[in-house]
Design a protein around this motif. Structure first.
Motif, short mmCIF file in Angstrom:
data_model
loop_
_atom_site.label_atom_id
_atom_site.label_comp_id
_atom_site.label_asym_id
_atom_site.label_seq_id
_atom_site.Cartn_x
_atom_site.Cartn_y
_atom_site.Cartn_z
N SER A 694 29.43 40.89 57.68
CA SER A 694 29.46 40.84 59.16
C SER A 694 28.60 39.71 59.71
N GLU A 695 28.41 38.66 58.92
CA GLU A 695 27.72 37.48 59.42
C GLU A 695 28.73 36.51 60.02
N LYS A 696 28.29 35.67 60.90
CA LYS A 696 29.17 34.76 61.61
C LYS A 696 29.05 33.34 61.07
N VAL A 697 30.09 32.58 61.29
CA VAL A 697 30.08 31.15 60.99
C VAL A 697 30.13 30.43 62.33
N LEU A 698 29.05 29.74 62.67
CA LEU A 698 28.94 29.07 63.96
C LEU A 698 29.91 27.90 64.06
N PRO A 699 30.17 27.42 65.28
CA PRO A 699 31.15 26.31 65.44
C PRO A 699 30.81 25.06 64.64
N MET A 700 29.53 24.70 64.56
CA MET A 700 29.18 23.48 63.83
C MET A 700 29.50 23.58 62.34
N PRO A 701 29.03 24.63 61.62
CA PRO A 701 29.42 24.71 60.21
C PRO A 701 30.92 24.92 60.02
N LEU A 702 31.59 25.61 60.97
CA LEU A 702 33.03 25.78 60.86
C LEU A 702 33.74 24.43 60.96
N PHE A 703 33.30 23.58 61.88
CA PHE A 703 33.87 22.23 61.99
C PHE A 703 33.63 21.45 60.70
N CYS A 704 32.43 21.57 60.13
CA CYS A 704 32.12 20.84 58.89
C CYS A 704 32.97 21.35 57.73
N ILE A 705 33.24 22.66 57.69
CA ILE A 705 34.08 23.21 56.62
C ILE A 705 35.49 22.66 56.72
N VAL A 706 36.05 22.68 57.92
CA VAL A 706 37.41 22.16 58.10
C VAL A 706 37.46 20.66 57.79
N ALA A 707 36.47 19.91 58.30
CA ALA A 707 36.44 18.47 58.04
C ALA A 707 36.30 18.19 56.55
N THR A 708 35.48 18.98 55.86
CA THR A 708 35.31 18.80 54.42
C THR A 708 36.62 19.01 53.68
N ALA A 709 37.34 20.08 54.02
CA ALA A 709 38.61 20.37 53.34
C ALA A 709 39.63 19.26 53.58
N VAL A 710 39.75 18.81 54.83
CA VAL A 710 40.74 17.79 55.17
C VAL A 710 40.41 16.47 54.49
N VAL A 711 39.15 16.06 54.58
CA VAL A 711 38.77 14.75 54.03
C VAL A 711 38.84 14.76 52.51
N TRP A 712 38.45 15.88 51.89
CA TRP A 712 38.54 15.95 50.42
C TRP A 712 39.99 15.87 49.97
N ALA A 713 40.90 16.54 50.70
CA ALA A 713 42.32 16.48 50.32
C ALA A 713 42.83 15.05 50.39
N ALA A 714 42.49 14.34 51.47
CA ALA A 714 42.91 12.94 51.58
C ALA A 714 42.26 12.07 50.51
N ALA A 715 40.97 12.32 50.24
CA ALA A 715 40.26 11.50 49.24
C ALA A 715 40.87 11.69 47.85
N LEU A 716 41.18 12.92 47.48
CA LEU A 716 41.74 13.16 46.15
C LEU A 716 43.13 12.52 46.00
N TYR A 717 43.88 12.45 47.11
CA TYR A 717 45.17 11.76 47.03
C TYR A 717 44.98 10.31 46.60
N PHE A 718 44.03 9.63 47.19
CA PHE A 718 43.80 8.23 46.83
C PHE A 718 43.12 8.11 45.47
N PHE A 719 42.34 9.12 45.09
CA PHE A 719 41.68 9.07 43.78
C PHE A 719 42.70 9.08 42.65
N PHE A 720 43.77 9.84 42.81
CA PHE A 720 44.76 9.95 41.74
C PHE A 720 45.78 8.81 41.77
#
Length: 785
Positions: A694-720
């Protein structure tokens, strides 16, 4: 005219090589000669003059290693017959030397060599085919190398030579040589002068006008008599036709185009700087917004927190709360299911974190504290107050060792690396051997002594974002220190205990990843691959340690054991690259080590560090298995931890089994994949357990989580998008080369550098801000998982 033919190859121009044949006829005949034959010069006494023969006269026999001279005209030609028998399995060539006293380019002498299955011809004096910006198609063979002349246009300072062939074999060599005589166009001497590359299907060489005093050069194409240098087979079947090398012809297309101008270098450099400086501006904007909100709350007097029962708790400044050994403990007037009273009731004066008189051994060597650990850490339900009982100064000092140790490691690691890659680059520049380094030659832009400046520039993001992360951590550290000095109860008894040593180490690791990746790309090859991966392992390991430290501040690994583990991992990686390609014994040993290490680490995590690893570990493990699984099937005491560890072990055992069966060639990436999968698995478990509690994820870490997932997906595409590979030969690696895709300056791997630096930065911010919602929650109400 003088002629000499011999089996020994001598670098004389002009000339031609003939493949071994049973019989060869060589004739010299006029080409657009005047009616009157040119005057014949006086011949040296050692030469034998051949009589003039009519075209219908038969060819006269000739011997090797002897000079024949004669006169040809419009109605007269000289024909010489040479007999040569090849030996089975022998790859040799015969060199023909022709000299003429005539320098008239309008009326050259035509030389024709008729062989068993091929006819070669050339003219004396030899006219060079000039190359332009248009594509030029031609055919070359071992007996007939090709070379062309190129002159720099006045407005062009740099050009790139692109050579393409639809067929990988026969293996060839592309050489660029200054305008000197002789031209080195033999298999054994083509590497004596200029810049050269071996080639199967692609080759690309970038040249600068300043390197050629005459502002022109030769482009030489030599077909090698065997394919071993390009990755082909060297063995020749005994029953194979010994004239196999007669078919070793290769169709080639060469294009010379201007390379990028200096303005592109400036524009690309400014782009790299400004795109990451925008992160600094974004962070300043966030800090400003937080400052404005803080000022508004201070005016409204709306500070407070929830004590878990729905009541608001004021935000007092308690001067009587000791900072020393009671750090993390809750006052006895408070009641909570998870509350634990501090082991020391007496107050201590506030001291600096750097007080050398405070040592962790003051607690850990006391028998009563040791018993207290066993009682607390084996409870069914643990709360953060149970695992944050040590003096804050002791724990902070422990985690600061991570920071100072990684700086020491970075200095001692980076200095010899820089020296080594400078040596590599110097060897490439001096010898002209571009097979030493595995660049993407179709998008390698030189600058000064560097052959691929764009691959180095693209690592700037790691350094800038790593430094920005250090500034963010420093700001939080300063604010936390001020709160502690003010005896802020929220800083001392609420939220996750703030220890920033690991965060500082992560920032330094990110910066060093950029530095060492740049060093690797100075001359990427098999010998220095670990420069690019060493700090990747350390970043992944430090992130896992920081995630574990968040809820287990008292029992995390020490810096010495952590860095020693990283050293073992890097050692195994080097051994894997050396022995992991074909040696089954290595994979058996590595898989066994991997599985045993996973089990040992799992036992430490499950029992909160109270499971001793010694010679009796197997007996205790067998006893636990018998009592809990065989004698009676009992429910695990710590179900959440058991689920994580079971899944984690299945993942790691799958990696070990995959490596044992398939034995991947790229062991460094295989090892890095193990680290990343374990980190992602632990992070996913942490977030799921956080939401379950029952702990919360504040807007700032939530934004960082989404940004991390999106940028990592794009980065791995170019890595391969593999643009080169030092696992094969240099010629095979160049088959994967591609053109630039960003600003006509950066390739796919450069974009991987940009995106991976950004993704790592957001990943660090996730770990830094993920538990900010707990800053107003008492530590005896924060569960441990």
């Amino acid at each position: 005219m003088a002629l000499r033919l011999g089996p020994t190859a001598v670098p004389t121009m002009p000339g031609c090589r003939c493949l071994p044949q049973l019989c060869a006829l060589l004739c010299a005949l006029p080409w657009l000669l005047r009616a009157a034959a040119p005057e014949s010069p006086a011949e040296p006494p050692t030469q034998s003059r051949a009589p003039r023969r009519a075209p219908q006269d038969p060819a006269r026999g000739a011997d090797f290693d002897r000079v024949y001279s004669g006169v040809v005209s419009l109605s007269t030609e000289n024909i010489y017959s040479f007999n040569y028998t090849s030996q089975p399995g022998q790859v040799t060539a015969v060199r023909v030397h022709v000299n003429s006293s005539s320098e008239n380019l309008d009326y050259p002498v035509l030389v024709v060599v008729r062989q068993q299955k091929e006819v070669l011809s050339w003219q004396v004096p030899l006219l060079f085919q000039g190359l332009t910006n248009n594509a030029f198609h031609f055919t070359a063979s071992p007996s007939q190398p090709q070379y062309f002349l190129y002159k720099f246009p006045k407005e062009v300072d740099s050009v790139i030579i692109k050579v393409v062939s639809e067929m990988a074999y026969p293996c060839s060599v592309v050489s660029v040589q200054n305008i000197v005589c002789p031209v080195y166009d033999l298999d054994h001497n083509v590497e004596f002068n200029g810049v050269y590359q071996s080639m199967t299907k692609k080759a690309a060489i970038t040249l600068q006008k300043k390197d050629f005093p005459g502002e022109q050069f030769f482009v030489v194409f030599v077909i090698k008599p065997e394919d071993y240098a390009c990755g082909g087979s060297f063995f020749i079947q005994e029953n194979e036709n010994q004239t196999w090398n007669l078919q070793r012809t290769k169709d080639l297309k060469v294009t010379i185009i201007p390379s990028v101008k200096g303005s592109v270098y400036v524009k690309s450099s400014l782009f790299s700087v400004f795109i990451f400086l925008s992160f600094y501006l974004g962070c300043l904007l966030v800090v400003f917004i937080h400052y404005v909100r803080f000022q508004r709350k201070s005016i409204d007097g709306s500070f407070g927190s929830n004590d878990g029962s729905g009541n608001m708790v004021s935000h007092p400044i308690s001067a009587s709360t000791p900072e020393g050994s009671n750090y993390g403990a809750i006052d006895e007037s408070s009641s909570s299911p998870g509350r634990q009273v501090s082991s020391s009731e007496g107050g201590q004066p506030c001291q600096s974190d750097t007080d050398s008189s405070v040592e962790e051994s003051d607690f850990d060597t006391m028998p009563d504290i040791e018993n207290d650990k066993n009682i607390i850490r084996t409870k069914m339900f643990l709360y953060l107050s149970d695992l944050s009982r040590k003096d804050r100064r002791i724990v902070s000092k422990k985690y600061k060792i991570y920071f100072w140790n990684i700086i020491t490691i970075a200095v001692f690691y980076a200095l010899p690396v820089i020296q080594l890659v400078i040596t590599y680059q110097t060897v490439v520049n001096v010898t002209g051997n571009q097979d030493i380094c595995y660049y993407n030659f179709l998008c390698a832009h030189p600058l000064g002594v560097l052959s691929a400046f764009n691959n180095i520039l693209s690592n700037l993001g790691h350094v800038l974002l790593g430094f920005l992360f250090l500034l963010i951590v420093l700001r939080r550290d300063i604010l936390h220190r001020r709160a502690l000095e003010a005896k802020d109860i929220f800083a001392m008894e609420y939220g996750i205990p703030k220890h920033f040593g690991l965060f500082y180490a992560m920032g330094i690791a990110l910066m060093m990843e950029g530095v060492l990746s740049a060093c690797y790309h100075v001359c990427p090859n098999y010998s220095n691959f670990q420069f690019d991966t060493s700090f990747m392992y350390m970043i992944a390991g430090l992130c896992m340690l920081k995630l574990y430290q968040t809820r287990h501040p008292d029992i995390n690994a020490s810096a010495y054991s952590a860095y020693a583990s990283f050293a073992v991992v890097i050692t195994l990686t080097v051994l894997g690259v050396v022995f992991g390609k074909n040696d089954v014994w290595f994979w058996v040993i590595f898989s066994a080590i991997h599985i045993l290490a996973s089990l040992a680490l799992s036992s430490q995590i499950y029992y909160m560090g109270r499971f001793k690893i010694d010679l009796g570990i197997f007996r205790r493990a067998a006893m636990v298995f018998y009592t809990d699984c065989v004698q009676q099937c009992s429910r695990p005491l710590y179900m959440d931890r058991m689920v994580l560890l079971v899944v984690g072990n299945l993942v790691n055992w799958s990696f070990a089994l995959f490596g044992l069966i398939y034995r991947p060639r790229d062991f460094a990436s295989y090892m890095l994949g193990i680290f990343i999968c374990n980190l992602l698995l632990y992070l996913a478990f942490y977030i799921i357990m956080k939401l379950r509690s029952s702990e919360k994820v504040l807007p700032m870490p939530l934004f960082c989580i989404v940004a991390t997932a999106v940028v990592w997906a794009a980065a791995l595409y170019f890595f391969f998008q593999n643009l080169s590979s030092w696992e094969g030969t240099p010629a095979e690696s160049r088959e994967k080369n591609r053109e630039c895709i960003l600003l006509n300056f950066f390739d796919d791997h450069d974009i991987w550098h940009f995106l991976s630096a950004t993704a790592l930065f957001f990943s660090f911010l996730v770990l830094l801000t993920l538990d900010d919602d707990l800053d107003v929650v008492r530590r005896d109400q924060i569960p441990v998982f």
